[in-house]
Design a protein around this motif. Structure first.
Motif, PDB file in Angstrom:
ATOM      1  N   SER A   1       0.510  -1.315  -0.040  1.00 52.43           N
ATOM      2  CA  SER A   1       0.127   0.042   0.059  1.00 52.43           C
ATOM      3  C   SER A   1       0.739   1.288   0.106  1.00 52.43           C
ATOM      4  O   SER A   1       0.444   2.409  -0.499  1.00 52.43           O
ATOM      5  CB  SER A   1      -0.886  -0.267   1.505  1.00 52.43           C
ATOM      6  N   ALA A   2       1.952   1.373   0.610  1.00 49.26           N
ATOM      7  CA  ALA A   2       2.956   2.388   0.723  1.00 49.26           C
ATOM      8  C   ALA A   2       3.806   2.210  -0.629  1.00 49.26           C
ATOM      9  O   ALA A   2       4.670   3.174  -0.830  1.00 49.26           O
ATOM     10  CB  ALA A   2       3.694   2.218   1.704  1.00 49.26           C
ATOM     11  N   GLY A   3       3.586   1.387  -1.424  1.00 49.90           N
ATOM     12  CA  GLY A   3       4.441   1.475  -2.767  1.00 49.90           C
ATOM     13  C   GLY A   3       5.523   0.894  -2.820  1.00 49.90           C
ATOM     14  O   GLY A   3       6.461   0.977  -3.674  1.00 49.90           O
ATOM     15  N   GLU A   4       5.762  -0.213  -1.857  1.00 50.05           N
ATOM     16  CA  GLU A   4       7.250  -0.785  -1.704  1.00 50.05           C
ATOM     17  C   GLU A   4       7.186  -2.086  -2.392  1.00 50.05           C
ATOM     18  O   GLU A   4       6.264  -2.837  -2.630  1.00 50.05           O
ATOM     19  CB  GLU A   4       7.585  -0.860  -0.281  1.00 50.05           C
ATOM     20  N   SER A   5       8.462  -2.404  -2.908  1.00 53.72           N
ATOM     21  CA  SER A   5       8.726  -3.641  -3.840  1.00 53.72           C
ATOM     22  C   SER A   5       8.349  -4.927  -3.093  1.00 53.72           C
ATOM     23  O   SER A   5       9.629  -5.688  -2.980  1.00 53.72           O
ATOM     24  CB  SER A   5       9.633  -3.386  -4.857  1.00 53.72           C
ATOM     25  N   VAL A   6       7.306  -5.648  -2.621  1.00 48.22           N
ATOM     26  CA  VAL A   6       7.311  -6.692  -1.811  1.00 48.22           C
ATOM     27  C   VAL A   6       6.139  -7.511  -2.301  1.00 48.22           C
ATOM     28  O   VAL A   6       5.313  -6.910  -2.574  1.00 48.22           O
ATOM     29  CB  VAL A   6       7.138  -6.395  -0.463  1.00 48.22           C
ATOM     30  N   VAL A   7       6.476  -8.904  -2.395  1.00 50.84           N
ATOM     31  CA  VAL A   7       5.397  -9.839  -2.866  1.00 50.84           C
ATOM     32  C   VAL A   7       5.271 -11.042  -2.022  1.00 50.84           C
ATOM     33  O   VAL A   7       6.163 -11.271  -1.153  1.00 50.84           O
ATOM     34  CB  VAL A   7       5.649 -10.344  -4.376  1.00 50.84           C
ATOM     35  N   TYR A   8       4.001 -11.706  -2.050  1.00 45.74           N
ATOM     36  CA  TYR A   8       3.943 -12.734  -1.290  1.00 45.74           C
ATOM     37  C   TYR A   8       4.296 -13.872  -1.826  1.00 45.74           C
ATOM     38  O   TYR A   8       4.387 -14.261  -3.048  1.00 45.74           O
ATOM     39  CB  TYR A   8       2.312 -13.076  -1.003  1.00 45.74           C
ATOM     40  N   GLY A   9       5.505 -14.857  -1.269  1.00 49.26           N
ATOM     41  CA  GLY A   9       6.173 -15.883  -1.728  1.00 49.26           C
ATOM     42  C   GLY A   9       6.825 -16.716  -0.706  1.00 49.26           C
ATOM     43  O   GLY A   9       7.521 -15.785   0.360  1.00 49.26           O
ATOM     44  N   ASP A  10       7.111 -17.694  -0.653  1.00 50.49           N
ATOM     45  CA  ASP A  10       7.989 -18.450   0.373  1.00 50.49           C
ATOM     46  C   ASP A  10       9.180 -18.831  -0.352  1.00 50.49           C
ATOM     47  O   ASP A  10       9.535 -19.388  -1.270  1.00 50.49           O
ATOM     48  CB  ASP A  10       7.392 -19.787   0.551  1.00 50.49           C
TER      49      ASP A  10
END
Length: 660
Positions: free
Chosen positions: A451-460
């Motif tokens: 939401s803050a625009g940072e480059s993060v994704v869901y993944g193991d």
């Protein structure tokens, strides 16, 4: 004295045993409490009689359960989920009640009995479902959001049901047709009490808590919370309403202050103990002999409850726009009874609305449905895959999402874990314009950061295909930012097999696993305790006139020897205490400015969040992220503000932004 202590000791012993056994079985302790109550209750072994004292324990359990729900009540959360909560949730509860009333009419039962039973059977277990969603990392998935929204409305629906059921009981023996008038009087009385409490409570609660908190006494703070909770519960009961309603209002009023997190921490031991005793007393209501006598009815009610809820909730989920797989998961997650159903059944039974012959089979079916709930939820994914698509399709969707975000990256950094260390490192990379992609398994953290625009994704990150999708073949370096040696070894195994030339930096807590991680392929292992000691020593050496070159050589030499100088230390009682101050550490929070929020059209200077010791680190507007905004930045509806401060200060800042 011995006689009065005996029931208490039995309750405590059975509670401890139940929690230990069910935790070993990886099942919710609540089910252990229910089973323990059945065994020791007056209808089985008879160790605990059905007395006024045990019923009081149950009432206190309900009070603290409702207080907890009120404490988690959030107006901004309701606004952002209004379609699910008030659309999907309302439909589920109302339709369930109408169906049960129709069945009651076909069985020639009074419609009021059908309404009470419908309200009880409409509930699902918040405790079981939220626990399992959290363990499976599914809170922010499409079906997770729907499940949480429905549970939120069910919790809210208990309040009017607690008001209506006593009115139903007073009219059971009456032949008059004056029910609308009686309902109207009850609702008006409840509305008047609510208005009185909310009007004065909102004005008095925050200054009163400020006064208590300034005394800096933890026992005074807890006593104050207990006084407010039990005091409002007593007041609502005095007004002819329920204890539970007053406790809910107490929690809701406290949730509007910046002390809600501290209150939640302080009240948790009391709440959990009393809730455990409440579920034991609910189990004690179950008469095994009656259940055996009405066994066929118990099985019919159980099967009908689960099938009805699956079909109804799945259909409603589809109606509100979900695809088949999301709808099926939502239905399977909510296809059981809930703790608030017990609250409503206990109330209806206590005031004579439900006879024992009706109460016992329904109670037994609800208890059994909750026993089956963890297994239904656990196997829900396999059921969905069997009927609505294979497992590889779900994994492919996740992998495609990661690959889509990283396909344009070259010579980037892969950050495994986006906790505090990962986020700190990402900000340095961002300052140096170094591209990165972060992988994390915490849905709430991902939602806040994205939401803050940072480059993060869901993944193991411990899965081979996730690393490849994150651009492992094109990456410049991989960083494991969390201190989990088992997971780090899995990642190192995949990297060694796919990209043995890739530099890997691993974080670990101390020196115990440095050699193991190095042998597994880590290029560098950063032991946080050792690095902290090294930095302390280097600063001290500067002040005793040791040359900078000599200090740098000492640091390099210590690292090359894998911190051998620091290996081993004398343990003391304070070592663990140093880790107990997380509550006071600065953290980040994203706040979405909803329509009607007080912050709209105000500048950061006018909002004066610095007075709360909260800093605005970024404002995201229409997917454009601005770091360190200026004091004259004017806030608009839809902005996402990133705040930094301590937990309590952030709570106060969020209230100021949304409500003024």
């Amino acid at each position: 004295m011995t006689d009065s202590l005996q029931p208490v000791l039995i309750l405590l012993a059975i509670a401890v045993l139940a929690v230990v056994v069910f935790r070993l079985l990886r099942l919710p302790p609540m089910l252990g409490y229910l089973l323990a109550g059945v065994i020791i209750g007056p209808h089985a072994l008879g160790w605990i009689p059905d007395s006024e004292e045990t019923r009081h324990l149950a009432e206190f359990g309900v009070v603290f359960l409702m207080f907890s729900i009120g404490l988690e009540f959030s107006l901004p959360k309701l606004v952002t989920m209004k379609n699910i909560v008030f659309g999907f949730g309302t439909s589920q509860v109302v339709i369930t009640i109408l169906i049960v009333m129709a069945v009651a009419w076909m069985l020639d039962l009074d419609w009021r009995i059908g309404l009470a039973l419908g309200g009880a059977l409409a509930m699902s277990s918040t405790a079981i479902v939220i626990k399992m969603l959290t363990e499976r990392g599914e809170q922010n998935t499409p079906h997770g959001r729907q499940v949480i929204g429905v549970l939120l409305f069910q919790d809210l629906a208990v309040i009017p049901l607690l008001i209506i059921i006593p009115v139903l009981a007073t009219t059971v023996e009456s032949d008059t047709a004056d029910y609308p008038m009686m309902f109207t009087i009850a609702i008006l009385k409840a509305a008047a009490v609510l208005a009185l409490i909310l009007y004065f409570g909102q004005r008095l609660m925050r200054p009163w808590f400020h006064l208590v908190a300034r005394q800096k006494s933890s026992e005074l703070f807890v006593l104050n919370v207990l006084l407010i909770t039990l005091g409002l519960a007593w007041f609502t009961e005095l007004a002819g309403l329920s204890l539970a309603l007053g406790a809910f209002l107490a929690g809701m009023l406290i949730s509007e202050t910046e002390y809600r997190y501290q209150v939640e921490d302080d009240i948790k031991p009391f709440r959990d103990i009393l809730l455990g005793l409440f579920f034991i007393t609910i189990g004690m209501l179950l008469d095994v002999q009656v259940v055996i006598e009405y066994f066929v009815w118990v099985v019919l009610i159980l099967v009908a409850l689960i099938i009805l809820k699956i079909i109804l909730i799945t259909a409603l989920s589809r109606l509100f726009g979900a695809d088949q797989r999301v709808a099926a998961r939502t239905g399977l997650n909510l296809a059981h009874g809930g703790e608030f159903g017990f609250v409503l059944l206990a109330q209806a039974g206590a005031i004579g609305l439900l006879e024992n012959a009706i109460l016992q089979p329904v109670l037994a079916a609800m208890v059994l449905s909750m026993f089956f709930a963890p297994f239904i939820i656990e196997f829900s994914e396999r059921v969905v895959q069997r009927f609505f698509g294979s497992e590889w399709m779900n994994h492919a969707t996740q992998i495609t999402s990661i690959a889509a975000q990283t396909m344009a990256e070259q010579d980037h950094v892969i950050i495994c874990g986006y906790g505090r260390s990962g986020q700190n490192m990402s900000r340095i990379l961002e300052q140096e314009s170094v591209p990165f992609i972060a992988l994390d398994l915490d849905p709430r953290r991902i939602h806040e950061a994205a939401s803050a625009g940072e480059s993060v994704v869901y993944g193991d990150a411990a899965r081979r295909e996730v690393l490849i999708a994150a651009g492992l073949m094109r990456a410049k370096v991989l960083v494991i930012s969390y201190a989990d040696t088992v997971s780090a070894l899995k990642i190192l195994h995949h990297v060694r097999a796919i990209r043995p030339d890739l530099s890997v930096v691993v974080r670990t807590k101390d020196d115990s696993d440095i050699d193991l991680l190095k042998e597994a392929g880590a290029t560098e292992v950063v032991a946080e305790i050792m690095e902290g000691s090294l930095m302390l020593a280097s600063h001290a050496l500067m002040f005793v006139d040791v040359s900078t070159g000599r200090i740098l050589r000492r640091i390099r030499d210590t690292r090359e020897k894998r911190y051998s100088l620091f290996r081993g230390f004398f343990h003391g009682d304070s070592d663990e205490a140093e880790e107990s101050n997380e509550h006071f550490f600065p953290r980040l929070l994203t706040v979405t400015i909803i329509p009607g929020a007080d912050a709209i059209d105000k500048t950061l200077e006018e909002l004066d969040l610095s007075g709360l010791s909260v800093e605005v680190t970024a404002v995201r507007r229409r997917n454009i992220r601005g770091l360190l905004p200026s004091a004259d930045t004017r806030i608009e509806s839809g902005d996402v503000m990133v705040l930094r401060g301590t937990q309590d200060n952030l709570a106060a800042a969020e209230i100021r932004l949304i409500q003024g």
